[in-house]
Design an enzyme around this catalytic site. Structure first.
Site, PDB file in Angstrom:
ATOM      1  N   ARG A   7       0.846  -1.189   0.000  1.00 26.26           N
ATOM      2  CA  ARG A   7       0.000   0.000   0.000  1.00 26.26           C
ATOM      3  C   ARG A   7       0.890   1.250   0.000  1.00 26.26           C
ATOM      4  O   ARG A   7       1.980   1.253   0.575  1.00 26.26           O
ATOM      5  CB  ARG A   7      -0.905   0.015   1.230  1.00 26.26           C
ATOM      6  CG  ARG A   7      -1.897   1.173   1.202  1.00 26.26           C
ATOM      7  CD  ARG A   7      -2.681   1.276   2.487  1.00 26.26           C
ATOM      8  NE  ARG A   7      -3.586   2.428   2.457  1.00 26.26           N
ATOM      9  CZ  ARG A   7      -4.232   2.912   3.507  1.00 26.26           C
ATOM     10  NH1 ARG A   7      -4.073   2.344   4.690  1.00 26.26           N
ATOM     11  NH2 ARG A   7      -5.014   3.966   3.386  1.00 26.26           N
ATOM     12  N   HIS A   8       0.398   2.291  -0.625  1.00 28.04           N
ATOM     13  CA  HIS A   8       1.127   3.565  -0.667  1.00 28.04           C
ATOM     14  C   HIS A   8       1.321   4.148   0.728  1.00 28.04           C
ATOM     15  O   HIS A   8       0.643   3.771   1.700  1.00 28.04           O
ATOM     16  CB  HIS A   8       0.355   4.567  -1.533  1.00 28.04           C
ATOM     17  CG  HIS A   8      -1.037   4.842  -1.014  1.00 28.04           C
ATOM     18  ND1 HIS A   8      -1.289   5.704   0.023  1.00 28.04           N
ATOM     19  CD2 HIS A   8      -2.235   4.323  -1.375  1.00 28.04           C
ATOM     20  CE1 HIS A   8      -2.586   5.739   0.278  1.00 28.04           C
ATOM     21  NE2 HIS A   8      -3.193   4.902  -0.566  1.00 28.04           N
ATOM     22  N   GLY A   9       2.230   5.121   0.834  1.00 31.53           N
ATOM     23  CA  GLY A   9       2.415   5.847   2.081  1.00 31.53           C
ATOM     24  C   GLY A   9       1.213   6.731   2.390  1.00 31.53           C
ATOM     25  O   GLY A   9       0.337   6.951   1.540  1.00 31.53           O
ATOM     26  N   SER A  11      -1.290   9.537   2.634  1.00 26.94           N
ATOM     27  CA  SER A  11      -1.585  10.690   1.766  1.00 26.94           C
ATOM     28  C   SER A  11      -2.150  11.822   2.617  1.00 26.94           C
ATOM     29  O   SER A  11      -2.514  11.639   3.783  1.00 26.94           O
ATOM     30  CB  SER A  11      -2.594  10.297   0.692  1.00 26.94           C
ATOM     31  OG  SER A  11      -3.861  10.040   1.284  1.00 26.94           O
ATOM     32  N   VAL A  12      -2.251  12.995   2.013  1.00 30.23           N
ATOM     33  CA  VAL A  12      -2.840  14.111   2.753  1.00 30.23           C
ATOM     34  C   VAL A  12      -4.315  13.842   3.042  1.00 30.23           C
ATOM     35  O   VAL A  12      -4.866  14.341   4.023  1.00 30.23           O
ATOM     36  CB  VAL A  12      -2.660  15.440   1.988  1.00 30.23           C
ATOM     37  CG1 VAL A  12      -1.188  15.806   1.879  1.00 30.23           C
ATOM     38  CG2 VAL A  12      -3.297  15.382   0.605  1.00 30.23           C
ATOM     39  N   ASN A  14      -5.542  10.719   3.707  1.00 33.69           N
ATOM     40  CA  ASN A  14      -5.484   9.842   4.882  1.00 33.69           C
ATOM     41  C   ASN A  14      -5.324  10.685   6.145  1.00 33.69           C
ATOM     42  O   ASN A  14      -5.978  10.461   7.164  1.00 33.69           O
ATOM     43  CB  ASN A  14      -4.299   8.887   4.798  1.00 33.69           C
ATOM     44  CG  ASN A  14      -4.425   7.844   3.711  1.00 33.69           C
ATOM     45  OD1 ASN A  14      -3.424   7.409   3.154  1.00 33.69           O
ATOM     46  ND2 ASN A  14      -5.638   7.415   3.385  1.00 33.69           N
ATOM     47  N   GLU A  81      -6.987   2.148  -6.956  1.00 33.75           N
ATOM     48  CA  GLU A  81      -7.953   1.919  -5.889  1.00 33.75           C
ATOM     49  C   GLU A  81      -9.354   1.666  -6.455  1.00 33.75           C
ATOM     50  O   GLU A  81      -9.663   2.024  -7.598  1.00 33.75           O
ATOM     51  CB  GLU A  81      -7.981   3.137  -4.948  1.00 33.75           C
ATOM     52  CG  GLU A  81      -8.889   3.010  -3.732  1.00 33.75           C
ATOM     53  CD  GLU A  81      -8.571   1.813  -2.830  1.00 33.75           C
ATOM     54  OE1 GLU A  81      -8.746   0.668  -3.303  1.00 33.75           O
ATOM     55  OE2 GLU A  81      -8.186   2.032  -1.678  1.00 33.75           O
TER      56      GLU A  81
END
Length: 212
Positions: A7-9, A11-12, A14, A81
């Site tokens: 999974r991506h890091g 995000s703003v 999140n 996604e």
């Protein structure tokens, strides 16, 4: 084939509690640090190919891995996604005000609300991804950088096939969580681990499991 699902890091979105789906949001400051630690984690691992969702938060995370390997990141829209249509860009509070029926739906990923990606469409994507990986990378070590919702469903698809939506989905995939799957010669997957975030623990970086 050895397959790493990541999974991506953070995000703003999140960070601020906004539902993303396929809407574009960059990595937060914390997400950038998580990605750096992820890259360090993979620096000593053998990798043949790196694929990323075409969304920027996933691509930038994948780039942190490619910095340690002479491998170009290939964008692949099939691993983006789950499309959430009218739900995207809203907080949970805003969702429940606009769509009160969501309170009785167990998963935000499969609400059936018009404009969202259907279970059938998600299933078709999962099937296609598996088929393409097995055709093109049977003997390779492959990294896929994707998203929490899609990864959690993809894992269910690997286990239960087209019946994945009939079974409780127990997975929580945190930011930069790594899952390792091995495909045997019979194409049956073996799960080495799910949502490994040891790189964040060793780097003293938090990993709140904020979904989608």
């Amino acid at each position: 084939m050895i397959l790493y699902l990541i999974r991506h890091g953070q995000s703003v979105a999140n960070e601020s509690g906004v539902l993303q789906g396929c809407k574009e949001f960059p990595l937060s400051g914390l997400g950038q640090k998580q990605a750096e630690l992820l890259g360090d984690f993979f620096a000593s691992k053998a990798i043949d190919f790196i694929y990323s969702s075409d969304l920027i938060r996933a691509f930038d995370t994948a780039q942190s891995i490619s910095h340690h390997h002479p491998i170009e990141v290939n964008k692949w829209d099939k691993i983006r996604e789950v499309g959430l249509g009218p739900l995207e860009g809203k907080t949970r509070k805003e969702l429940h005000l606009q769509f009160p029926e969501l309170k009785d739906i167990p998963s935000i990923l499969t609400t059936g609300i018009e404009g969202t990606e259907t279970v059938e469409e998600i299933t078709t994507r999962c099937k296609y991804v598996v088929e393409q990986l097995l055709v093109g990378h049977r003997r390779d070590k492959v990294v896929l950088v994707s998203h929490g919702g899609f990864i959690s469903i993809f894992l269910m698809y690997l286990m239960f096939g087209e019946n994945w939506n009939d079974i409780h989905r127990p997975f929580i995939i945190g930011n930069t969580g790594v899952s390792k799957i091995e495909f045997t010669d019979s194409n049956k997957p073996i799960f080495h681990y799910i949502n490994n975030d040891s790189h964040l623990v060793s780097g003293n970086v938090p990993n709140e499991s904020i979904l989608y």
